[in-house]
Motif scaffolding. Structure first.
Motif, PDB file in Angstrom:
ATOM      1  N   TYR A   1      11.601  -9.780  -2.448  1.00  0.00           N
ATOM      2  CA  TYR A   1      12.615  -8.748  -2.288  1.00  0.00           C
ATOM      3  C   TYR A   1      12.214  -7.782  -1.183  1.00  0.00           C
ATOM      4  CZ  TYR A   1      14.174 -10.358  -6.869  1.00  0.00           C
ATOM      5  OH  TYR A   1      14.612 -11.127  -7.908  1.00  0.00           O
ATOM      6  N   GLN A   2      13.216  -7.293  -0.457  1.00  0.00           N
ATOM      7  CA  GLN A   2      12.980  -6.278   0.569  1.00  0.00           C
ATOM      8  C   GLN A   2      14.146  -5.302   0.565  1.00  0.00           C
ATOM      9  OE1 GLN A   2      11.278  -7.386   4.416  1.00  0.00           O
ATOM     10  NE2 GLN A   2      12.872  -6.209   5.457  1.00  0.00           N
ATOM     11  N   GLU A   3      13.832  -4.022   0.519  1.00  0.00           N
ATOM     12  CA  GLU A   3      14.865  -2.991   0.508  1.00  0.00           C
ATOM     13  C   GLU A   3      15.371  -2.747   1.925  1.00  0.00           C
ATOM     14  OE1 GLU A   3      13.057   0.330  -1.433  1.00  0.00           O
ATOM     15  OE2 GLU A   3      12.384  -0.918  -3.120  1.00  0.00           O
ATOM     16  N   TYR A   4      16.686  -2.589   2.037  1.00  0.00           N
ATOM     17  CA  TYR A   4      17.326  -2.467   3.343  1.00  0.00           C
ATOM     18  C   TYR A   4      18.454  -1.450   3.232  1.00  0.00           C
ATOM     19  CZ  TYR A   4      20.631  -3.896   7.050  1.00  0.00           C
ATOM     20  OH  TYR A   4      21.527  -3.926   8.089  1.00  0.00           O
ATOM     21  N   ASP A   5      18.331  -0.344   3.959  1.00  0.00           N
ATOM     22  CA  ASP A   5      19.376   0.672   3.978  1.00  0.00           C
ATOM     23  C   ASP A   5      20.332   0.379   5.129  1.00  0.00           C
ATOM     24  OD1 ASP A   5      18.339   2.008   1.797  1.00  0.00           O
ATOM     25  OD2 ASP A   5      17.086   3.330   3.012  1.00  0.00           O
TER      26      ASP A   5
ATOM     27  N   GLN B   1      30.558   8.495  -5.016  1.00  0.00           N
ATOM     28  CA  GLN B   1      31.145   8.502  -3.688  1.00  0.00           C
ATOM     29  C   GLN B   1      30.435   9.470  -2.756  1.00  0.00           C
ATOM     30  OE1 GLN B   1      35.276   9.719  -3.568  1.00  0.00           O
ATOM     31  NE2 GLN B   1      35.700   8.374  -1.844  1.00  0.00           N
ATOM     32  N   ASP B   2      29.882  10.543  -3.314  1.00  0.00           N
ATOM     33  CA  ASP B   2      29.260  11.580  -2.491  1.00  0.00           C
ATOM     34  C   ASP B   2      27.748  11.408  -2.370  1.00  0.00           C
ATOM     35  OD1 ASP B   2      28.725  12.091  -5.115  1.00  0.00           O
ATOM     36  OD2 ASP B   2      29.176  14.246  -5.043  1.00  0.00           O
ATOM     37  N   THR B   3      27.241  10.189  -2.541  1.00  0.00           N
ATOM     38  CA  THR B   3      25.808   9.941  -2.381  1.00  0.00           C
ATOM     39  C   THR B   3      25.379  10.304  -0.959  1.00  0.00           C
ATOM     40  OG1 THR B   3      25.853   8.147  -4.000  1.00  0.00           O
ATOM     41  CG2 THR B   3      23.985   8.203  -2.473  1.00  0.00           C
ATOM     42  N   PRO B   4      24.371  11.167  -0.784  1.00  0.00           N
ATOM     43  CA  PRO B   4      24.013  11.645   0.558  1.00  0.00           C
ATOM     44  C   PRO B   4      23.226  10.648   1.392  1.00  0.00           C
ATOM     45  CG  PRO B   4      22.539  12.606  -1.079  1.00  0.00           C
ATOM     46  CD  PRO B   4      23.576  11.828  -1.835  1.00  0.00           C
ATOM     47  N   ARG B   5      22.809   9.548   0.827  1.00  0.00           N
ATOM     48  CA  ARG B   5      21.985   8.602   1.567  1.00  0.00           C
ATOM     49  C   ARG B   5      22.770   7.356   1.905  1.00  0.00           C
ATOM     50  NH1 ARG B   5      17.224   7.402  -2.498  1.00  0.00           N
ATOM     51  NH2 ARG B   5      16.505   6.122  -0.737  1.00  0.00           N
ATOM     52  N   ARG B   6      22.239   6.575   2.837  1.00  0.00           N
ATOM     53  CA  ARG B   6      22.903   5.342   3.248  1.00  0.00           C
ATOM     54  C   ARG B   6      22.895   4.315   2.113  1.00  0.00           C
ATOM     55  NH1 ARG B   6      19.909   3.682   8.670  1.00  0.00           N
ATOM     56  NH2 ARG B   6      18.127   4.327   7.411  1.00  0.00           N
ATOM     57  N   LEU B   7      23.844   3.381   2.195  1.00  0.00           N
ATOM     58  CA  LEU B   7      23.974   2.370   1.154  1.00  0.00           C
ATOM     59  C   LEU B   7      22.720   1.504   1.091  1.00  0.00           C
ATOM     60  CD1 LEU B   7      25.785   0.872  -0.930  1.00  0.00           C
ATOM     61  CD2 LEU B   7      26.542  -0.575   0.965  1.00  0.00           C
ATOM     62  N   ARG B   8      22.145   1.399  -0.095  1.00  0.00           N
ATOM     63  CA  ARG B   8      20.959   0.575  -0.306  1.00  0.00           C
ATOM     64  C   ARG B   8      21.383  -0.864  -0.590  1.00  0.00           C
ATOM     65  NH1 ARG B   8      15.996   1.646  -2.254  1.00  0.00           N
ATOM     66  NH2 ARG B   8      16.070   3.199  -0.593  1.00  0.00           N
ATOM     67  N   CYS B   9      20.849  -1.763   0.177  1.00  0.00           N
ATOM     68  CA  CYS B   9      21.020  -3.187  -0.083  1.00  0.00           C
ATOM     69  C   CYS B   9      19.630  -3.780  -0.320  1.00  0.00           C
ATOM     70  CB  CYS B   9      21.681  -3.906   1.092  1.00  0.00           C
ATOM     71  SG  CYS B   9      23.354  -3.337   1.474  1.00  0.00           S
TER      72      CYS B   9
ATOM     73  N   GLU C   1       0.814  -1.208   0.000  1.00  0.00           N
ATOM     74  CA  GLU C   1       0.000   0.000   0.000  1.00  0.00           C
ATOM     75  C   GLU C   1       0.851   1.263   0.000  1.00  0.00           C
ATOM     76  OE1 GLU C   1      -2.678  -0.196   3.247  1.00  0.00           O
ATOM     77  OE2 GLU C   1      -3.807  -1.900   2.461  1.00  0.00           O
ATOM     78  N   GLU C   2       1.985   1.242   0.719  1.00  0.00           N
ATOM     79  CA  GLU C   2       2.878   2.386   0.783  1.00  0.00           C
ATOM     80  C   GLU C   2       4.318   1.899   0.773  1.00  0.00           C
ATOM     81  OE1 GLU C   2       2.047   4.748   4.204  1.00  0.00           O
ATOM     82  OE2 GLU C   2      -0.115   4.700   3.918  1.00  0.00           O
ATOM     83  N   ARG C   3       5.247   2.793   0.364  1.00  0.00           N
ATOM     84  CA  ARG C   3       6.659   2.425   0.346  1.00  0.00           C
ATOM     85  C   ARG C   3       7.142   2.013   1.724  1.00  0.00           C
ATOM     86  NH1 ARG C   3       9.932   7.244  -1.846  1.00  0.00           N
ATOM     87  NH2 ARG C   3      11.507   6.086  -0.695  1.00  0.00           N
ATOM     88  N   SER C   4       6.608   2.658   2.761  1.00  0.00           N
ATOM     89  CA  SER C   4       7.060   2.378   4.122  1.00  0.00           C
ATOM     90  C   SER C   4       6.534   1.047   4.643  1.00  0.00           C
ATOM     91  CB  SER C   4       6.619   3.505   5.063  1.00  0.00           C
ATOM     92  OG  SER C   4       5.201   3.618   5.064  1.00  0.00           O
ATOM     93  N   LYS C   5       5.626   0.407   3.892  1.00  0.00           N
ATOM     94  CA  LYS C   5       5.018  -0.840   4.359  1.00  0.00           C
ATOM     95  C   LYS C   5       5.451  -2.044   3.525  1.00  0.00           C
ATOM     96  CE  LYS C   5       0.875   1.453   6.212  1.00  0.00           C
ATOM     97  NZ  LYS C   5      -0.605   1.511   6.188  1.00  0.00           N
ATOM     98  N   ASP C   6       6.628  -1.931   2.887  1.00  0.00           N
ATOM     99  CA  ASP C   6       7.095  -3.047   2.064  1.00  0.00           C
ATOM    100  C   ASP C   6       7.884  -4.071   2.867  1.00  0.00           C
ATOM    101  OD1 ASP C   6       9.441  -1.317   2.305  1.00  0.00           O
ATOM    102  OD2 ASP C   6      10.346  -2.698   0.868  1.00  0.00           O
ATOM    103  N   LYS C   7       8.069  -3.814   4.170  1.00  0.00           N
ATOM    104  CA  LYS C   7       8.905  -4.689   4.985  1.00  0.00           C
ATOM    105  C   LYS C   7       8.138  -5.928   5.431  1.00  0.00           C
ATOM    106  CE  LYS C   7      12.106  -1.441   5.079  1.00  0.00           C
ATOM    107  NZ  LYS C   7      13.364  -1.548   4.327  1.00  0.00           N
ATOM    108  N   LEU C   8       8.655  -7.090   5.045  1.00  0.00           N
ATOM    109  CA  LEU C   8       8.086  -8.339   5.538  1.00  0.00           C
ATOM    110  C   LEU C   8       8.604  -8.636   6.938  1.00  0.00           C
ATOM    111  CD1 LEU C   8       6.227 -10.654   4.520  1.00  0.00           C
ATOM    112  CD2 LEU C   8       8.307 -11.918   3.998  1.00  0.00           C
ATOM    113  N   VAL C   9       9.876  -8.292   7.186  1.00  0.00           N
ATOM    114  CA  VAL C   9      10.476  -8.400   8.515  1.00  0.00           C
ATOM    115  C   VAL C   9      11.158  -7.069   8.817  1.00  0.00           C
ATOM    116  CG1 VAL C   9      10.813 -10.890   8.337  1.00  0.00           C
ATOM    117  CG2 VAL C   9      12.628  -9.350   7.615  1.00  0.00           C
TER     118      VAL C   9
ATOM    119  N   CYS D   1      14.268  -0.566  -7.405  1.00  0.00           N
ATOM    120  CA  CYS D   1      13.590  -0.445  -6.115  1.00  0.00           C
ATOM    121  C   CYS D   1      12.337   0.416  -6.254  1.00  0.00           C
ATOM    122  CB  CYS D   1      14.531   0.177  -5.079  1.00  0.00           C
ATOM    123  SG  CYS D   1      16.021  -0.789  -4.753  1.00  0.00           S
ATOM    124  N   ILE D   2      11.524   0.440  -5.215  1.00  0.00           N
ATOM    125  CA  ILE D   2      10.269   1.186  -5.254  1.00  0.00           C
ATOM    126  C   ILE D   2      10.510   2.669  -5.501  1.00  0.00           C
ATOM    127  CG2 ILE D   2       8.291   1.909  -3.841  1.00  0.00           C
ATOM    128  CD1 ILE D   2       8.309  -0.772  -2.520  1.00  0.00           C
ATOM    129  N   ASP D   3      11.592   3.219  -4.928  1.00  0.00           N
ATOM    130  CA  ASP D   3      11.853   4.655  -5.053  1.00  0.00           C
ATOM    131  C   ASP D   3      12.709   4.999  -6.270  1.00  0.00           C
ATOM    132  OD1 ASP D   3      14.177   3.522  -4.199  1.00  0.00           O
ATOM    133  OD2 ASP D   3      14.448   4.785  -2.428  1.00  0.00           O
TER     134      ASP D   3
END
Length: 282
Positions: free
Chosen positions: A226-230, A250-258, A39-47, A161-163
């Protein structure tokens, strides 16, 4: 002549289609049971992310212990004195044994059980409980505004990824060179911040085979998703050497996406992993 060309095209298509996104989306729409709706990007977490972190830390610490040896003491400046292959050892089974002891199962790249699907990922030993982190999707991480045109040509391993963040999991050609270059760039003194061994047939991190997980079909429903994990900022520096991902810039302002794959149900030894895609419901 035309018949020979057509036959070769059909043979390659049968292998490629299991990772060709338009084909997968069209066929998934025929089987709603294998399509996970979000329903929302923030609700894609299964765990929870904390559970994913716990699993990765457990495995990475076991890998570090196995690579140290039973009597050797790990020295911080060892990478400056030895090559990566000498530092970690050449035996791929130590990673499999560490995985079995820490997570309770092993996965490996094997010929797929799907006809003409090429390589797949199977559970070879142990038992995968529901909700377990079962694999990682390796590769270079691109933000939506970064160039990936050349790398994406004839590349069925680009995960979106979703975003809009992209992960290029191809281990050959330009994609391979880009990952190795970015990995060397981000090295902090003696500390490796990513793992390039997933580009070979014997990855030090046995989870880093998620790009070879085939997609589900009407006959083979998904057992992982699949589950996105920063990556958290507090992730231990000495364990980042096992991460199969690196930022393109190298200067990406966000945490590494796994991107990890989480089991949707209990999976036993001998089963192949089949993934599904999530779709956002507005």
């Amino acid at each position: 002549m035309f018949t020979i060309v057509l036959r070769r095209f059909r043979s390659k298509w049968k292998t490629y289609k299991h990772r060709f996104v338009p084909w997968m989306v069209f066929n998934l729409s025929k089987n709603e049971k294998t399509l996970r709706k979000v329903e929302e990007r923030s609700k894609d977490k299964l765990v929870p992310d904390e559970e994913v972190s716990r699993s990765l830390l457990t495995l990475f610490r076991a890998l570090l212990r196995s690579h140290r040896g039973p009597h050797g003491h790990f020295q911080k400046h060892l990478p400056q004195l030895k090559s990566e292959e000498e530092q970690f050892g050449r035996d791929p089974m130590c990673g499999q044994d560490a995985m079995l002891q820490s997570l309770g199962f092993c996965i490996e790249r094997k010929p797929s059980t799907l006809p003409f699907a090429g390589t797949g990922v199977l559970v070879t030993r142990g038992f995968v409980p529901k909700g377990a982190t079962v694999a990682m999707y390796p590769g270079t991480v691109y933000q939506p505004y970064e160039p990936i045109l050349l790398q994406s040509i004839r590349n069925p391993f680009v995960f979106r990824c979703i975003d809009g963040v992209l992960v290029d999991g191809k281990d050959k050609g330009i994609s391979r060179m880009v990952f190795r270059s970015c990995s060397g760039r981000d090295r902090i003194g003696p500390f490796l911040t990513s793992d390039t061994s997933w580009l070979t047939d014997t990855p030090h991190n046995p989870l880093a085979v998620g790009q070879y997980v085939n997609n589900c079909s009407n006959e083979r429903p998904a057992n992982v998703c699949y589950q996105e994990y920063d990556l958290p900022d507090k992730f231990p520096m000495e364990l980042r050497r096992y991460l199969p991902n690196v930022n393109y810039s190298q200067d990406t302002p966000r945490r590494l996406r796994c991107v990890v794959l989480v089991s949707l149900r209990d999976i036993t030894a001998g089963e192949e992993l089949f993934s599904n895609y999530y779709t956002i419901v507005h």
